[in-house]
Scaffold this active site. Structure first.
Site, short mmCIF file in Angstrom:
data_model
loop_
_atom_site.label_atom_id
_atom_site.label_comp_id
_atom_site.label_asym_id
_atom_site.label_seq_id
_atom_site.Cartn_x
_atom_site.Cartn_y
_atom_site.Cartn_z
N GLY A 171 1.24 4.22 3.96
CA GLY A 171 2.27 3.53 3.18
C GLY A 171 3.14 4.49 2.40
O GLY A 171 4.36 4.32 2.32
N GLY A 200 0.82 -1.21 0.00
CA GLY A 200 0.00 0.00 0.00
C GLY A 200 0.84 1.25 0.00
O GLY A 200 0.52 2.25 0.65
N ALA A 201 1.93 1.23 -0.77
CA ALA A 201 2.93 2.30 -0.70
C ALA A 201 2.56 3.55 -1.48
O ALA A 201 3.29 4.54 -1.42
CB ALA A 201 4.28 1.77 -1.20
N ASN A 204 1.38 -3.21 5.49
CA ASN A 204 0.64 -2.01 5.87
C ASN A 204 -0.73 -1.89 5.22
O ASN A 204 -1.67 -1.40 5.85
CB ASN A 204 1.48 -0.78 5.50
CG ASN A 204 0.65 0.48 5.41
OD1 ASN A 204 0.26 1.07 6.41
ND2 ASN A 204 0.36 0.90 4.18
N TYR A 264 -23.43 -10.01 7.48
CA TYR A 264 -22.27 -9.12 7.38
C TYR A 264 -22.42 -7.92 8.30
O TYR A 264 -23.41 -7.18 8.23
CB TYR A 264 -22.11 -8.65 5.93
CG TYR A 264 -20.99 -7.65 5.73
CD1 TYR A 264 -19.67 -8.01 5.92
CD2 TYR A 264 -21.27 -6.34 5.34
CE1 TYR A 264 -18.64 -7.09 5.73
CE2 TYR A 264 -20.26 -5.42 5.13
CZ TYR A 264 -18.94 -5.79 5.34
OH TYR A 264 -17.93 -4.88 5.14
N SER A 275 -0.22 5.47 -1.18
CA SER A 275 -1.09 6.46 -0.54
C SER A 275 -1.05 6.32 0.97
O SER A 275 -0.58 5.31 1.51
CB SER A 275 -2.54 6.31 -1.03
OG SER A 275 -3.07 5.06 -0.62
N ASP A 328 -1.70 -7.08 -5.67
CA ASP A 328 -3.10 -6.98 -5.26
C ASP A 328 -3.32 -8.02 -4.17
O ASP A 328 -3.36 -9.22 -4.43
CB ASP A 328 -4.02 -7.25 -6.45
CG ASP A 328 -5.49 -7.10 -6.09
OD1 ASP A 328 -5.81 -6.94 -4.89
OD2 ASP A 328 -6.33 -7.16 -7.01
#
Length: 308
Positions: free
Chosen positions: A29, A23-24, A102, A176, A26, A75
């Site tokens: 990250g 997740g770098a 992260n 859920y 945004s 992903d």
């Protein structure tokens, strides 16, 4: 261990280290990538969207022209993508000093599924990082003093979210509840981190696992909670990205720790402030629960973690 207000200035040089940040592109990250690049590390930016990743890398390079960045597609909601990432990483690198797990998905209003039909928060936040770590374990094991870091959340011990591992319905197919599903994923992150550290130790592997939580940090994750939380409470209660990233940076770089540590802010009931060593919930230290989750995770991901 430092007791003063810990900041990015306390991070030692990371020259010569290969660091994966999921997740770098945004939020937390991106900030972690920016800080660690300034410290000299070679950052593997693991991103779900390459175009957004290129934009993020360009921003970093504008401020830090000598930043060492390697953009790679990952992903976490697709096990096939995780395998491809592992294959590509193995073809490029022989050492992995720090793996920062992260990336995360937070409380979508409707139940969403991963490519392999897991509920997306459990599937991406926990199973994706579990599989990624398992597939990179051979490189982690042969890198002296390596480290795996998990990003958790205060949600793992909030009573109103009823955190538990719902083995009878891990994927929330019966009913859920987005808050409970998020809490389950974040509790899973901690159970995994602590069990991983125990297995490193029991197998005499020169590696540790640590964890952190960012408190309430202003990021796009809160968009799913609507106008009140994202547009109002986010700016009243939330702290800035730089401060919110400090706990995971400390978990990733603090020297003279032995593994199994958990870092988070201590101000305003753990919502903001400088990072310190803290305790997570009693349930997160339940070794029997952690082993059961580990076994289920290996079965669901079909990734066997080999410590020999």
């Amino acid at each position: 261990m430092a007791s003063k207000n810990w900041s990015s200035k306390d991070i030692p040089s990371q020259q010569g280290k290969n660091i994966i940040v999921t997740g770098a592109n945004s939020g937390l990250g991106l900030e972690a990538t920016t800080v660690l690049a300034k410290k000299g590390a070679n950052i593997i930016m693991a991103v779900r969207n390459l175009e957004k990743g290129k934009e993020a890398a360009k921003k970093i390079k504008t401020r830090q022209p000598d930043a060492k960045l390697d953009l790679m597609l990952l992903d976490l909601s697709d096990l096939h993508s995780i395998h491809r990432f592992s294959d590509e990483f193995h073809s490029k690198y022989s050492q992995l000093h720090i793996l920062i797990n992260n990336a995360g998905i937070m409380a979508p209003a409707n139940r969403l599924s991963t490519k392999q039909h897991f509920e997306v928060q459990f599937g991406a936040n926990h199973l994706g990082h579990f599989a990624l770590t398992g597939l990179l374990l051979d490189i982690i094991k042969k890198t002296p003093n390596s480290r795996v870091v998990l990003q958790s959340s205060n949600a793992h011990n909030e009573s109103f979210m009823k955190p538990n591992i719902h083995f009878d319905d891990l994927n929330w197919e019966k009913s859920y509840n987005r808050y409970q599903a998020y809490a389950q994923a974040k509790l899973s992150n901690l159970l995994f981190a602590y069990e991983l550290d125990r297995r490193f130790k029991s197998n005499n592997i020169s590696a540790i696992a640590t964890a952190a939580h960012p408190g309430w940090t202003r990021t796009n994750l809160q968009k799913s909670f609507g106008f009140l939380v994202f547009n109002i409470l986010n700016y009243i209660v939330g702290q800035n990205i730089h401060t919110g990233t400090l706990p995971i940076l400390r978990a990733a770089t603090e020297e003279n720790i032995s593994g199994g540590e958990y870092f988070g802010p201590t101000g305003l009931n753990g919502l903001r402030g400088y990072p310190k060593l803290i305790k997570s919930s009693d349930k997160s230290y339940d070794e029997e629960l952690a082993r059961k989750l580990w076994d289920v995770s290996e079965k669901l991901t079909e990734v066997k973690c080999n410590f020999r």
